[in-house]
Design a protein around this motif. Sequence first.
Motif, PDB file in Angstrom:
ATOM      1  N   LYS A   1       0.665  -1.291   0.492  1.00  0.00           N
ATOM      2  CA  LYS A   1       0.096   0.621  -0.076  1.00  0.00           C
ATOM      3  C   LYS A   1       1.018   1.103   0.112  1.00  0.00           C
ATOM      4  N   ARG A   2       2.018   1.221   0.379  1.00  0.00           N
ATOM      5  CA  ARG A   2       3.297   2.613   0.693  1.00  0.00           C
ATOM      6  C   ARG A   2       3.733   2.325  -0.867  1.00  0.00           C
ATOM      7  N   LEU A   3       3.963   3.666  -0.981  1.00  0.00           N
ATOM      8  CA  LEU A   3       5.150   3.576  -2.430  1.00  0.00           C
ATOM      9  C   LEU A   3       6.743   2.593  -1.801  1.00  0.00           C
ATOM     10  N   THR A   4       6.399   1.994  -3.173  1.00  0.00           N
ATOM     11  CA  THR A   4       8.200   1.285  -2.595  1.00  0.00           C
ATOM     12  C   THR A   4       8.737   1.562  -3.445  1.00  0.00           C
ATOM     13  N   PRO A   5      10.176   0.946  -3.312  1.00  0.00           N
ATOM     14  CA  PRO A   5      11.295   1.512  -4.689  1.00  0.00           C
ATOM     15  C   PRO A   5      11.009   1.041  -6.111  1.00  0.00           C
ATOM     16  N   PHE A   6      11.378   1.593  -6.931  1.00  0.00           N
ATOM     17  CA  PHE A   6      11.833   1.098  -8.359  1.00  0.00           C
ATOM     18  C   PHE A   6      13.120   0.258  -8.174  1.00  0.00           C
ATOM     19  N   HIS A   7      12.818  -1.290  -8.943  1.00  0.00           N
ATOM     20  CA  HIS A   7      14.021  -1.660  -9.203  1.00  0.00           C
ATOM     21  C   HIS A   7      14.330  -1.860 -10.681  1.00  0.00           C
ATOM     22  N   PRO A   8      15.306  -1.352 -11.474  1.00  0.00           N
ATOM     23  CA  PRO A   8      14.220  -2.150 -12.535  1.00  0.00           C
ATOM     24  C   PRO A   8      16.121  -2.953 -12.714  1.00  0.00           C
ATOM     25  N   ALA A   9      15.150  -3.810 -13.758  1.00  0.00           N
ATOM     26  CA  ALA A   9      15.661  -4.996 -14.889  1.00  0.00           C
ATOM     27  C   ALA A   9      15.569  -4.792 -16.241  1.00  0.00           C
ATOM     28  N   VAL A  10      16.720  -6.407 -16.626  1.00  0.00           N
ATOM     29  CA  VAL A  10      16.799  -6.000 -17.797  1.00  0.00           C
ATOM     30  C   VAL A  10      17.096  -7.640 -17.585  1.00  0.00           C
ATOM     31  N   SER A  11      16.648  -8.535 -18.494  1.00  0.00           N
ATOM     32  CA  SER A  11      16.846 -10.235 -18.608  1.00  0.00           C
ATOM     33  C   SER A  11      17.218  -9.960 -19.979  1.00  0.00           C
ATOM     34  N   SER A  12      18.665 -10.786 -19.724  1.00  0.00           N
ATOM     35  CA  SER A  12      19.625 -10.842 -21.123  1.00  0.00           C
ATOM     36  C   SER A  12      20.319 -12.439 -20.993  1.00  0.00           C
TER      37      SER A  12
ATOM     38  N   ARG B   1       1.576  -0.079  -5.999  1.00  0.00           N
ATOM     39  CA  ARG B   1       1.520   1.838  -6.921  1.00  0.00           C
ATOM     40  C   ARG B   1       2.595   1.156  -8.221  1.00  0.00           C
ATOM     41  N   SER B   2       1.578   2.562  -9.339  1.00  0.00           N
ATOM     42  CA  SER B   2       2.437   2.617 -10.477  1.00  0.00           C
ATOM     43  C   SER B   2       3.763   3.716  -9.299  1.00  0.00           C
ATOM     44  N   ARG B   3       5.247   3.361 -10.098  1.00  0.00           N
ATOM     45  CA  ARG B   3       6.316   3.061 -10.201  1.00  0.00           C
ATOM     46  C   ARG B   3       7.685   3.542 -11.123  1.00  0.00           C
ATOM     47  N   SER B   4       8.363   3.809 -11.249  1.00  0.00           N
ATOM     48  CA  SER B   4       8.892   3.862 -12.799  1.00  0.00           C
ATOM     49  C   SER B   4      10.389   4.477 -12.581  1.00  0.00           C
ATOM     50  N   GLY B   5      11.418   4.223 -13.621  1.00  0.00           N
ATOM     51  CA  GLY B   5      12.700   4.531 -13.350  1.00  0.00           C
ATOM     52  C   GLY B   5      12.771   6.290 -14.026  1.00  0.00           C
TER      53      GLY B   5
END
Length: 428
Positions: free
Chosen positions: A130-141, A170-174
């Motif tokens: 329910k709280r805004l959590t950090p955005f963690h980037p990721a890429v599959s390679s 909740r929505s979040r992005s880099g």
Amino acid sequence: MKVAFYTLGCKLNFAESSYLAKRLYEAGYTKASASDVPDMCVINTCTVTDAADRKGRQLIHKIHRKYPDAYIIVTGCYAQLKSEEISQIEGVDLVLGANDKFLLSSLRHSEALAEESHNDSDRIIVSDTKRLTPFHPAVSSEGRTRHFLKIQDGCDCFCTYCAIPFARGRSRSGTIAEVVKMAEDVAHHGGKEIILTGVNIGDFGKHTGETFLQLIQQLDEVEGIERFRISSIEPDLLTDEIIEFVALNKRFAPHFHIPLQCGSDEVLKLMHRRYDTALFAERIYKIKELMPDAFIGVDMIAGMRGETPELFEESYRFITSLPVTRLHVFPYSERTGTLALKIPYSNTPAEKQRRVKILMDWSAVRLKEFCNSFIGTTHSVLWEATQKGGKMFGFTDNYIRVCKLYNKASINTIEAVTLTEGNIVIED
């Protein structure tokens, strides 16, 4: 310590698993080969339907039977929503929530994870979404010629049938700078194609003052990437400007995946979707006007609560009237805590499956017509490493799958290919 990853669900899950595996290898873990007995197994789960939950449980049982001494960690969306249930499954040593999976990349030994508990149980670490959590980037390679790049996570829409906002938050992005840097890293390591992925990618930049359009404009400047694809994007967030940019740009593929869910305005209102059929049709015709060769995939839910036989027929007439390429159809699945459970009219499992079949049968015909319409034309194909029956496979810019005799030297290269009945592969 040897570690093995097992991933269920969406492209976003695969991107995150690949990212986490890379971080663990950097921390001193070793990737378990097919012939190894892993010391630790990480199972990244999905919860979009009851079937997804069932697959998660089956996989846990299978892994425990195969590797009874392995330390088993279950994470992902199913783990977020049903952590207590999963913790009781034989063989499970630790449950990590959807966002808590990223603890794996910062702790060297699995035994230390339990010490980071967020509640009374030392076997469950699940943060409040329910709280805004950090955005963690990721890429599959790992092992891929195409790379799935996570640009966004979470969702603020709370559609009545969907549990994903409860699972992922909740929505979040880099930021654009962060995403561009990851794309540059992919290019540096020889990647040719990037698929932009997330839960609701059109929401990119909602909290940073940036926009999805600005992002794709900046990604277009990344040297070395031959193709970008836009994964599933909501029709109300797919603006004319985005469509026009893709149409005029050589690097962004003429390939769209747009969720409709139902072709009845009455049902769309029950779903709390943020568009109507008129807007959806407008987006489809805009794409086809500017990119006649574009591949358009569409998500549909069959048998939603409130979808009477008459409303299903209305939905069917609507979607089959549009120049879309392929449907991805799912039977409606009731999810705990969703508002759809309050809708009184419901369909039987058999009726849901009947509707799925009707839609999928039409989709199979439409996909074949689309692919065959390009016989005799030449398109660029990115060849992948997959080998089956002495053949290798790849996709055209507009997402037609083709094959040729296996040639290792062709992997991760782009070749001009004239499409024929013999080299087009029409997937089920």
